[in-house]
Motif scaffolding. Structure first.
Motif, PDB file in Angstrom:
ATOM      1  N   ILE A 222       1.004  -1.158   0.207  1.00  0.00           N
ATOM      2  CA  ILE A 222      -0.032  -0.068  -0.078  1.00  0.00           C
ATOM      3  C   ILE A 222       0.810   1.190  -0.100  1.00  0.00           C
ATOM      4  O   ILE A 222       0.693   2.215  -0.731  1.00  0.00           O
ATOM      5  CB  ILE A 222      -0.837  -0.100   1.163  1.00  0.00           C
ATOM      6  CG1 ILE A 222      -2.102  -1.055   0.767  1.00  0.00           C
ATOM      7  CG2 ILE A 222      -1.502   1.367   1.569  1.00  0.00           C
ATOM      8  CD1 ILE A 222      -2.773  -1.470   2.166  1.00  0.00           C
ATOM      9  N   ALA A 223       1.841   1.380   0.833  1.00  0.00           N
ATOM     10  CA  ALA A 223       2.765   2.407   0.884  1.00  0.00           C
ATOM     11  C   ALA A 223       3.452   2.582  -0.536  1.00  0.00           C
ATOM     12  O   ALA A 223       3.542   3.862  -0.802  1.00  0.00           O
ATOM     13  CB  ALA A 223       3.934   2.130   2.118  1.00  0.00           C
ATOM     14  N   GLU A 224       3.820   1.659  -1.114  1.00  0.00           N
ATOM     15  CA  GLU A 224       4.503   1.801  -2.576  1.00  0.00           C
ATOM     16  C   GLU A 224       3.566   2.410  -3.553  1.00  0.00           C
ATOM     17  O   GLU A 224       3.764   3.090  -4.409  1.00  0.00           O
ATOM     18  CB  GLU A 224       5.269   0.507  -3.010  1.00  0.00           C
ATOM     19  CG  GLU A 224       6.643   0.376  -2.135  1.00  0.00           C
ATOM     20  CD  GLU A 224       7.313  -0.991  -2.814  1.00  0.00           C
ATOM     21  OE1 GLU A 224       6.728  -1.649  -3.453  1.00  0.00           O
ATOM     22  OE2 GLU A 224       8.633  -0.863  -2.206  1.00  0.00           O
ATOM     23  N   ALA A 225       2.410   1.703  -3.603  1.00  0.00           N
ATOM     24  CA  ALA A 225       1.296   2.291  -4.236  1.00  0.00           C
ATOM     25  C   ALA A 225       0.772   3.680  -4.107  1.00  0.00           C
ATOM     26  O   ALA A 225       0.620   4.233  -5.240  1.00  0.00           O
ATOM     27  CB  ALA A 225      -0.206   1.104  -4.508  1.00  0.00           C
ATOM     28  N   LEU A 226       0.681   4.001  -2.833  1.00  0.00           N
ATOM     29  CA  LEU A 226       0.404   5.341  -2.647  1.00  0.00           C
ATOM     30  C   LEU A 226       1.748   6.428  -3.342  1.00  0.00           C
ATOM     31  O   LEU A 226       1.305   7.479  -3.706  1.00  0.00           O
ATOM     32  CB  LEU A 226      -0.092   5.660  -1.162  1.00  0.00           C
ATOM     33  CG  LEU A 226      -1.059   5.028  -0.824  1.00  0.00           C
ATOM     34  CD1 LEU A 226      -0.983   5.008   0.619  1.00  0.00           C
ATOM     35  CD2 LEU A 226      -2.393   5.860  -1.251  1.00  0.00           C
ATOM     36  N   ALA A 227       2.785   5.875  -3.001  1.00  0.00           N
ATOM     37  CA  ALA A 227       4.206   6.687  -3.100  1.00  0.00           C
ATOM     38  C   ALA A 227       4.233   6.849  -4.965  1.00  0.00           C
ATOM     39  O   ALA A 227       4.502   7.613  -5.322  1.00  0.00           O
ATOM     40  CB  ALA A 227       5.297   6.114  -2.831  1.00  0.00           C
TER      41      ALA A 227
END
Ligand code: C5P
Length: 404
Positions: A222-227
């Motif tokens: 999720i963090a990578e997708a948001l970044a």
């Protein structure tokens, strides 16, 4: 066009180095700020003093900065920029970039960054045509580096052909093009989103603790997708096996209390996603010494106190302090729908993603999941999908909701 944009301009040595001064002036005229780095050979063509005077901040050179600053300083320098522009880029600097060498300030910054890079090559036509340069440019392009120019024309050395630095106006247009394209591709640019992830660990004594089997994989995805959608992600993680997400600010914590403090410190934020499997209780009387298992000693008594519910606390913050979008998770075994609905109410979050972690579901620690999504608009069954797919779907939806 460039208001609020900070550009790191790396100047390497070549006759065209003087044109970098005009480029910095154009960046400033367009509303941006520029920080310059000169390679040692660039200082033979233009003076760092001139560049400092034009850019309004000390131009950095490998000579004294590498001895005066720490390595972290250089990493910060390159990561804090919105874009790195290498102009002019010599064949030598291009070769070092393509091969990941970090042997001076400029190449160290170029290797240590996750900021996008725009390269404006300038060199003799034969050097540009050389097989090695062709290979190096192809490698850089494959790595996602953008290239502008070179122009063809008469060169300082008297030869004619491609190799001349693109005009400063052309480089500026490429910079502006990058930002206008990236704002369409990065709808969450400039928006902070806090993501909690992994398990927490509650100490019993200096070597023992209470924890759970959360791998942190869903949180990392999720963090990578948001970044990837452009968000400034603050990733607050307990001790998890998954590798840290790329392009995020990582805040490692151990206990639930530390996680809560880190989340509060990261606020205000536009959104918050609570993916962590927080321990519900902490040990109130952790021993400062390791418990001994002497045969005649009575087993230790452990007392528990409830941990703060971080999701509930943040969702209940007053308007202005509360992130606009608060997202929670529910891992349940059985009666998923009813429990998830009740949990969304109880926690006060906007969205809730529920998954079944019954034995046999292999969601905990696995690559795949199955999601039921709850919001004010009702319920959606996302079905079985990989954790990466679930993350991408959530991030796109958050981007749609938070983009304006
Ligand atoms: O109550 P339960 O643990 O099932 O709630 C799960 C959701 O609440 C998850 O989003 C989790 O990250 C969050 N949570 C939290 N702090 C706690 C317990 C859960 O943020 N102490």
């Amino acid at each position: 066009m460039l208001a609020g944009k900070h550009i790191l301009v790396i100047i390497s040595g070549g006759i065209a180095a003087y044109k970098a001064i005009e480029l910095i002036r154009l960046i400033q005229k367009a509303g941006g700020t520029a920080q310059a780095i000169l390679t040692q050979s660039a200082t033979h063509f233009i003076s760092p003093l001139t560049v400092s005077a034009i850019s309004g901040r000390p131009a950095l050179t490998e000579l004294f900065d590498l001895t005066r600053e720490t390595e972290i300083g250089h990493i910060e320098l390159s990561r804090s920029a919105d874009l790195i522009v290498v102009a002019p880029a010599t064949a030598s600097l291009i070769a070092r970039m393509a091969n990941g060498l970090a042997d001076d300030l400029a190449s160290t910054c170029l290797l240590a960054t996750d900021t996008d890079i725009l390269v404006a090559p300038a060199m003799n036509v034969r050097m540009w045509d050389a097989a090695a340069t062709r290979r190096n440019i192809a490698l850089l392009e494959a790595d996602g580096v953008k290239i502008v120019g070179p122009d063809a024309g008469e060169m300082a050395c008297g030869e004619y052909g491609p190799g001349r630095l693109a005009e400063p106006e052309t480089v500026l247009a490429a910079i502006e093009g990058y930002f206008s394209q990236s704002s369409a591709l990065r709808p969450l640019a400039g928006k902070k989103i806090v993501v909690t992830s992994g398990p927490t660990r509650e100490p019993i004594d200096p070597v023992r603790y209470i924890s759970n089997a959360s791998s942190g994989k869903q949180g990392v995805a999720i963090a990578e997708a948001l970044a990837g959608e452009g968000a400034d992600v603050v990733f607050v993680t307990g001790p998890a096996e998954a590798a840290s997400p790329r392009g995020c600010t990582i805040v490692p914590v151990t206990t639930a209390l530390e996680m809560e403090a880190a989340v509060q410190k990261a606020l205000p934020a536009a959104g918050a996603v609570f993916c962590a499997a927080v321990a519900d209780w902490r040990v109130t009387n952790p021993s400062g010494q390791k418990f001994k298992k002497d045969a005649d000693a009575t087993p230790p008594r452990i007392e528990f106190a409830p941990n703060p519910d971080i999701l509930k606390t943040v969702a209940a913050l007053p308007e202005g302090k509360r992130p606009r979008l608060v997202v929670g998770f529910a891992a349940e075994t059985g009666d998923l729908r009813a429990r998830a609905r009740a949990k969304r109410e109880k926690k006060g979050c906007d969205w809730l993603l529920a998954n079944d972690v019954s034995p046999g579901s292999r969601v905990f620690g696995g690559e795949d999941t199955a999601i039921l999504f709850f919001s004010d608009e009702g319920e959606e069954d996302w079905g079985a999908l990989s954790k990466h797919q679930a993350a991408a779907r959530l991030a796109k939806r958050m981007a749609l909701t938070l983009k304006d």
